[in-house]
Write an enzyme that holds these catalytic residues in place. Structure first.
Site, PDB file in Angstrom:
ATOM      1  N   PRO A  17      36.722  38.574  51.079  1.00 52.33           N
ATOM      2  CA  PRO A  17      36.368  37.639  52.163  1.00 52.33           C
ATOM      3  C   PRO A  17      37.313  36.442  52.165  1.00 52.33           C
ATOM      4  CG  PRO A  17      34.703  37.630  50.407  1.00 52.33           C
ATOM      5  CD  PRO A  17      35.665  38.705  50.068  1.00 52.33           C
ATOM      6  N   GLN A  71      29.100  38.513  54.443  1.00 52.95           N
ATOM      7  CA  GLN A  71      28.922  37.652  53.273  1.00 52.95           C
ATOM      8  C   GLN A  71      28.121  36.410  53.657  1.00 52.95           C
ATOM      9  OE1 GLN A  71      31.810  34.997  51.242  1.00 52.95           O
ATOM     10  NE2 GLN A  71      31.541  36.356  49.494  1.00 52.95           N
ATOM     11  N   CYS A 101      32.542  30.430  45.819  1.00 50.92           N
ATOM     12  CA  CYS A 101      33.325  29.417  46.554  1.00 50.92           C
ATOM     13  C   CYS A 101      33.403  28.121  45.743  1.00 50.92           C
ATOM     14  CB  CYS A 101      32.706  29.152  47.934  1.00 50.92           C
ATOM     15  SG  CYS A 101      33.660  27.929  48.852  1.00 50.92           S
ATOM     16  N   LYS A 141      29.486  38.210  44.829  1.00 53.52           N
ATOM     17  CA  LYS A 141      30.876  37.903  44.435  1.00 53.52           C
ATOM     18  C   LYS A 141      30.847  36.594  43.663  1.00 53.52           C
ATOM     19  CE  LYS A 141      35.552  37.415  46.306  1.00 53.52           C
ATOM     20  NZ  LYS A 141      35.810  35.981  46.433  1.00 53.52           N
ATOM     21  N   GLY A 203      41.721  39.151  41.998  1.00 54.83           N
ATOM     22  CA  GLY A 203      42.540  38.019  41.570  1.00 54.83           C
ATOM     23  C   GLY A 203      43.978  38.405  41.345  1.00 54.83           C
ATOM     24  N   ASP A 204      44.849  37.891  42.215  1.00 54.37           N
ATOM     25  CA  ASP A 204      46.306  38.047  42.073  1.00 54.37           C
ATOM     26  C   ASP A 204      46.826  39.459  42.313  1.00 54.37           C
ATOM     27  OD1 ASP A 204      46.233  35.390  41.406  1.00 54.37           O
ATOM     28  OD2 ASP A 204      46.447  35.734  39.246  1.00 54.37           O
ATOM     29  N   GLY A 225      42.921  39.519  48.330  1.00 55.85           N
ATOM     30  CA  GLY A 225      42.730  38.385  49.224  1.00 55.85           C
ATOM     31  C   GLY A 225      44.065  37.968  49.813  1.00 55.85           C
ATOM     32  N   ARG A 226      44.680  36.972  49.185  1.00 53.67           N
ATOM     33  CA  ARG A 226      45.915  36.399  49.735  1.00 53.67           C
ATOM     34  C   ARG A 226      47.041  37.413  49.879  1.00 53.67           C
ATOM     35  NH1 ARG A 226      45.812  31.930  45.294  1.00 53.67           N
ATOM     36  NH2 ARG A 226      44.981  33.777  44.260  1.00 53.67           N
TER      37      ARG A 226
HETATM   38  C1  LIG Z   1      41.844  30.880  52.431  1.00 52.91           C
HETATM   39  C2  LIG Z   1      40.834  31.512  51.518  1.00 52.91           C
HETATM   40  C3  LIG Z   1      39.531  31.695  51.970  1.00 52.91           C
HETATM   41  C4  LIG Z   1      38.575  32.289  51.141  1.00 52.91           C
HETATM   42  N1  LIG Z   1      37.315  32.487  51.604  1.00 52.91           N
HETATM   43  C5  LIG Z   1      36.389  33.108  50.831  1.00 52.91           C
HETATM   44  C6  LIG Z   1      35.081  33.398  51.319  1.00 52.91           C
HETATM   45  O1  LIG Z   1      34.726  33.095  52.464  1.00 52.91           O
HETATM   46  N2  LIG Z   1      34.226  34.023  50.467  1.00 52.91           N
HETATM   47  C7  LIG Z   1      34.575  34.378  49.195  1.00 52.91           C
HETATM   48  O2  LIG Z   1      33.779  34.950  48.461  1.00 52.91           O
HETATM   49  N3  LIG Z   1      35.809  34.144  48.724  1.00 52.91           N
HETATM   50  C8  LIG Z   1      36.713  33.522  49.505  1.00 52.91           C
HETATM   51  N4  LIG Z   1      37.976  33.320  49.031  1.00 52.91           N
HETATM   52  C9  LIG Z   1      38.353  33.851  47.724  1.00 52.91           C
HETATM   53  C10 LIG Z   1      38.999  35.229  47.884  1.00 52.91           C
HETATM   54  O3  LIG Z   1      38.074  36.157  48.398  1.00 52.91           O
HETATM   55  C11 LIG Z   1      39.533  35.746  46.540  1.00 52.91           C
HETATM   56  O4  LIG Z   1      38.463  35.793  45.632  1.00 52.91           O
HETATM   57  C12 LIG Z   1      40.622  34.842  45.955  1.00 52.91           C
HETATM   58  O5  LIG Z   1      41.562  34.489  46.941  1.00 52.91           O
HETATM   59  C13 LIG Z   1      41.328  35.552  44.790  1.00 52.91           C
HETATM   60  O6  LIG Z   1      41.883  36.767  45.212  1.00 52.91           O
HETATM   61  P1  LIG Z   1      43.468  36.902  45.547  1.00 52.91           P
HETATM   62  O7  LIG Z   1      44.208  36.410  44.333  1.00 52.91           O
HETATM   63  O8  LIG Z   1      43.652  38.354  45.829  1.00 52.91           O
HETATM   64  O9  LIG Z   1      43.719  36.001  46.728  1.00 52.91           O
HETATM   65  C14 LIG Z   1      38.934  32.693  49.826  1.00 52.91           C
HETATM   66  C15 LIG Z   1      40.239  32.498  49.383  1.00 52.91           C
HETATM   67  C16 LIG Z   1      41.185  31.918  50.201  1.00 52.91           C
HETATM   68  C17 LIG Z   1      42.585  31.739  49.689  1.00 52.91           C
END
Ligand SMILES: Cc1cc2nc3c(=O)[nH]c(=O)nc-3n(C[C@H](O)[C@H](O)[C@H](O)COP(=O)(O)O)c2cc1C
Length: 309
Positions: A17, A71, A101, A141, A203-204, A225-226
């Site tokens: 998300p 979510q 969050c 989560k 994560g990452d 995510g990112r």
């Molecule tokens: C811009 C942004 C918005 C996010 N919004 C949510 C969200 O609405 N709900 C949630 O559980 N995590 C949220 N996250 C966390 C991501 O789901 C994820 O756990 C986090 O970015 C780590 O994963 P990654 O390294 O693949 O980005 C958000 C992260 C970012 C960067």
């Protein structure tokens, strides 16, 4: 891989998300490229219960979002129950609860990752959701804990399982870390060993090679995510996409769901991601921020990006 009674093909690679980015158009294109599951941006249970206008937009679903997942965030079990009684949530197959969050605006109200401080309340929220979910799986989560000194991901995950969670996604960072530092996959592995429900590691991870990392950690899947921002084709295992085509398709979807001005504005932040690091697009990137209609945007994109990009 099963979440409740819903089967998923392996490997399970979902879009995490992403508030502010995970709109229905972006989720649709991620599904086109093979994302196993996409999750809405987080939706406030209080906003739902009080009929906040903004929530309607967050609850839109793309035709390829099957199964679907919403979510929810909040801090009071009764509001989760009331929200789940609303017909607007009936179309979702999976109910996910945000307990990760780190944003102060959220945590200061006891929501998001603040729930990791209060395992009892977090359990009550899961139990309330399970009771009101009309048989649908409820997932959580969460992070590793509030800070390095108070890591409680294992006991927290165990409590969520006991309360009835059907799966959990663990982001391998603490609240204090926010999105900085590196995700600790050894600690995600500790959680995967401790519970019997599926654990989705997060994560990452920026490409499908991350599946290997997740499997090694004992996870049943991985959430990106990112790494998916500006790269929805990552779900197809591609390192590079036909950029112009992908962007035009994404814009087409955005225009289906939002009024033109909103679609163009929404695309700006996605374009910032699509064009990051693409050589020769500095001028295009500057132009885009001044464009407010789709025709001009398409013209600028076609001029500024060659098909080979
Ligand atoms: C811009 C942004 C918005 C996010 N919004 C949510 C969200 O609405 N709900 C949630 O559980 N995590 C949220 N996250 C966390 C991501 O789901 C994820 O756990 C986090 O970015 C780590 O994963 P990654 O390294 O693949 O980005 C958000 C992260 C970012 C960067």
């Amino acid at each position: 891989m099963k979440i409740g009674n819903i089967n998923f093909a392996q490997p399970f690679v979902s879009l995490a998300p992403l508030a502010g980015y995970g709109d229905v158009a972006f989720r649709r294109i991620c599904r086109d490229y093979g994302a196993s599951l996409t999750v809405t941006e987080m939706v406030s249970v209080k906003g739902l219960v009080y009929g906040n206008e903004k929530t309607e937009c967050l609850l839109r679903l793309a035709p390829n979002e099957t199964p679907s997942c919403v979510q929810l965030f909040g801090s009071e079990p009764e509001y989760f129950g009331k929200a789940l009684a609303l017909p607007e949530l009936d179309k979702f197959d999976i109910i996910d609860i945000n307990m990760g969050c780190p944003v102060p605006k959220v945590t200061k109200c006891g929501e998001g990752s603040a729930l990791m401080r209060d395992e009892g309340r977090a359990s009550e929220i899961v139990a309330a959701c399970v009771a009101c979910a009309k048989g649908r799986p409820v997932t959580v989560k969460h992070r590793l804990g509030i800070s390095e000194r108070s890591i409680n991901a294992v006991s927290f995950a165990e409590k969520m399982q006991e309360a009835g969670a059907a799966a959990i996604t663990v982001h391998g960072r603490t609240t204090a870390q926010g999105y900085s530092g590196v995700a600790d996959w050894d600690k995600i592995a500790d959680v995967a060993r401790a519970v019997s429900i599926p654990v989705i590691g997060n994560g990452d991870v920026t490409d499908l090679c991350g599946i290997e990392r997740a499997v090694k950690a004992g996870c049943s899947g991985v959430a990106l995510g990112r790494g998916a921002l500006g790269k929805p084709y990552v779900f197809a295992g591609e390192k590079k996409g036909p950029l112009l085509n992908v962007i035009l398709k994404h814009l087409g979807y955005a225009l289906e769901y939002f009024p033109e001005a909103v679609a163009v504005r929404t695309m700006r932040k996605h374009l910032c991601k699509y064009l990051a690091g693409v050589r020769g697009t500095k001028e295009l990137r500057m132009q885009i921020n001044a464009i407010s209609d789709a025709e001009t945007l398409v013209g600028a994109l076609k001029k500024g990006l060659s098909e080979e990009c």
